[in-house]
Design an enzyme around this catalytic site. Structure first.
Site, PDB file in Angstrom:
ATOM      1  N   ASP A 149       0.822  -1.202   0.000  1.00  0.00           N
ATOM      2  CA  ASP A 149       0.000   0.000   0.000  1.00  0.00           C
ATOM      3  C   ASP A 149       0.871   1.273   0.000  1.00  0.00           C
ATOM      4  O   ASP A 149       2.095   1.201  -0.034  1.00  0.00           O
ATOM      5  CB  ASP A 149      -0.912  -0.062   1.239  1.00  0.00           C
ATOM      6  CG  ASP A 149      -2.271   0.581   1.005  1.00  0.00           C
ATOM      7  OD1 ASP A 149      -2.411   1.358   0.057  1.00  0.00           O
ATOM      8  OD2 ASP A 149      -3.197   0.296   1.800  1.00  0.00           O
ATOM      9  N   ASP A 204     -10.189   3.599  -3.092  1.00  0.00           N
ATOM     10  CA  ASP A 204     -10.916   2.403  -2.632  1.00  0.00           C
ATOM     11  C   ASP A 204     -12.338   2.299  -3.179  1.00  0.00           C
ATOM     12  O   ASP A 204     -13.081   3.274  -3.248  1.00  0.00           O
ATOM     13  CB  ASP A 204     -10.991   2.411  -1.104  1.00  0.00           C
ATOM     14  CG  ASP A 204      -9.622   2.173  -0.492  1.00  0.00           C
ATOM     15  OD1 ASP A 204      -8.626   2.136  -1.249  1.00  0.00           O
ATOM     16  OD2 ASP A 204      -9.554   2.018   0.734  1.00  0.00           O
TER      17      ASP A 204
HETATM   18  C1  GLA Z   1      -5.954   1.388   1.629  1.00  0.00           C
HETATM   19  C2  GLA Z   1      -6.151   0.401   0.493  1.00  0.00           C
HETATM   20  C3  GLA Z   1      -7.274  -0.553   0.849  1.00  0.00           C
HETATM   21  C4  GLA Z   1      -6.963  -1.264   2.152  1.00  0.00           C
HETATM   22  C5  GLA Z   1      -6.699  -0.261   3.260  1.00  0.00           C
HETATM   23  C6  GLA Z   1      -6.168  -0.925   4.513  1.00  0.00           C
HETATM   24  O1  GLA Z   1      -7.041   2.252   1.763  1.00  0.00           O
HETATM   25  O2  GLA Z   1      -6.438   1.062  -0.710  1.00  0.00           O
HETATM   26  O3  GLA Z   1      -7.503  -1.477  -0.190  1.00  0.00           O
HETATM   27  O4  GLA Z   1      -5.834  -2.088   1.950  1.00  0.00           O
HETATM   28  O5  GLA Z   1      -5.744   0.710   2.856  1.00  0.00           O
HETATM   29  O6  GLA Z   1      -5.902  -0.017   5.535  1.00  0.00           O
END
Ligand code: GLA
Length: 405
Positions: A149, A204
């Site tokens: 990430d 997301d």
């Molecule tokens: C980010 C990623 C998500 C998830 C969260 C976890 O927002 O884009 O897919 O992995 O972190 O904290």
């Protein structure tokens, strides 16, 4: 002079040896399950075991799903005195290796999450400054997949950070599918082909058809927002065996209607996205399962030509997306984005369907194509006549077109 050149060549080879990703992985878009969409950080050993069991019981493994990935929240808040990551002892009393072994014992693969920054997005220790150490630890546990990430990265350079982790994984020696998650911020489709096996192209996802939900500094996106945000030819071009555009973990089974779930699933397949389920497999409805295990739809995602769909048309708010398949076949989705059912009367001859990227076109003038409905699993006529049907609210008609010999 020759000697000097030979020495320089050797030095440069030894410096670049190891600077690569594991090449044989993800020849088709990866399939699996990820904990985040449903459980966020509320994960534990029992959950992983249950999910692995469900992969077998529900026929998910048989349908091609392979990776079980623990997202953020698997760690303790601090590294140990040697700087190693530690699994949260309450959530994983037997450590990560024990769950990895269980997942492997079912013939499945196991994935973990970490982050290029100092902290993960949920505030656990990130890999910044510990990449090689973490990669070795994952290899010792038997990890097969790493989602990496982009939180808390300050002014780090994305490409360089992902290359560092790629090289660390390679040096650790265990083949790991490397899943890049910087949300499309630095155009990974332009540089990540030899860095990772898949890369997120947006922020997301959230379980709604077409919404956008703001959270202050960031927003999450419904299905159509994700699709449309990056509907660009150069992104489409970047996908292929070993390197895929990741439209994010799926929301199938997470509260949208069955019709919306079908459309969502059809689009992820036709776009060649990885297929990571994000629902609670312990309580899955028959309809959801039917959608997720639709092998005819999944075959479109795995087609060897590996050319993602393009938007051919949007007429009366019906999205028409087309994907060339091998042997001159095609997959086409008609998605009804209207809030009422819609009647379709589609004249194949009036629409010149052609794709600049793959230099392919539908030859309806001189070829008749057999039509197969990939959700009904039935032949539904051919292209010599207009396609006449109706599509329910937010539902999809997904066809495979095969030239008649
Ligand atoms: C980010 C990623 C998500 C998830 C969260 C976890 O927002 O884009 O897919 O992995 O972190 O904290």
């Amino acid at each position: 002079m020759k000697r000097l050149l030979a020495i320089l060549l050797m030095i440069s080879i030894s410096l670049t040896a190891g600077a690569q990703k594991f090449e044989d992985l993800a020849q088709t878009p990866p399939m699996g399950w990820n904990s985040w969409n449903t459980f966020e950080t509320d994960i534990n050993e029992q959950l992983v075991r249950n999910i692995a069991d469900k992969f077998i019981e529900l026929g998910l493994k048989d349908a091609g799903y392979e990776y079980i990935v623990l997202d953020d929240g698997w760690m303790s808040r601090e590294r140990d005195s040697n700087g190693n990551l530690v699994a949260d002892p309450k959530k994983f009393p037997n450590g990560i290796k024990a769950v990895v072994d269980y997942v492997h014992s079912k013939g499945l693969k196991f994935g973990l999450y970490n982050c290029a920054g100092g902290k993960t997005c949920a505030g656990y220790p990130g890999s910044r400054g510990h990449q090689y150490q973490d990669a070795k630890l994952y290899a010792s546990w038997g990890v097969d997949f790493l989602k990496y990430d982009w939180c808390d990265t300050g002014n780090l350079n994305a490409r360089e950070s992902y290359i560092t982790m790629r090289d660390a994984l390679y040096e650790a020696g265990r083949p790991v599918l490397f899943s890049i998650c910087e949300w499309g911020t630095y155009q990974p489709w332009e540089w990540a082909g030899d860095v990772g096996h898949m890369w997120r192209i947006t922020g997301d996802i959230i379980n709604c058809w077409d919404c956008e939900v703001g959270h202050g500094s960031w927003a999450s996106f419904g299905i159509w927002k994700v699709i449309e945000l990056r509907n660009k030819e150069k992104i489409r071009q970047a996908a292929g065996p070993g390197h895929w555009n990741d439209y994010d973990m799926m929301e199938v089974g997470n509260g949208m209607t069955n019709a919306e779930d079908r459309s969502h699933f059809a689009m992820w397949n036709i776009l060649n996205s990885p297929l990571m389920m994000g629902n609670d497999l312990r309580e899955v409805s028959k309809e959801t399962l039917k959608t997720l295990t639709n092998k005819e739809v999944i075959a479109v995602n795995k087609d060897p030509l590996a050319i993602p769909a393009f938007r051919f048309n949007n007429e009366n708010n019906v999205e028409i997306w087309a994907k060339p398949l091998k042997n001159e076949k095609w997959a086409i989705t008609f998605v009804n984005r209207n809030d009422t059912p819609v009647d379709i009367d589609f004249d194949w001859r009036r629409h010149q369907l052609s794709d600049d990227l793959s230099q392919r076109s539908l030859q309806v003038e001189n070829t008749t194509y057999q039509l197969r409905d990939l959700f009904l699993h039935e032949e539904v006529g051919d292209t010599s006549k207009n396609l006449q049907t109706s599509i329910g609210v937010h539902d999809v008609l997904m066809l495979k077109l095969t030239p008649k010999s």
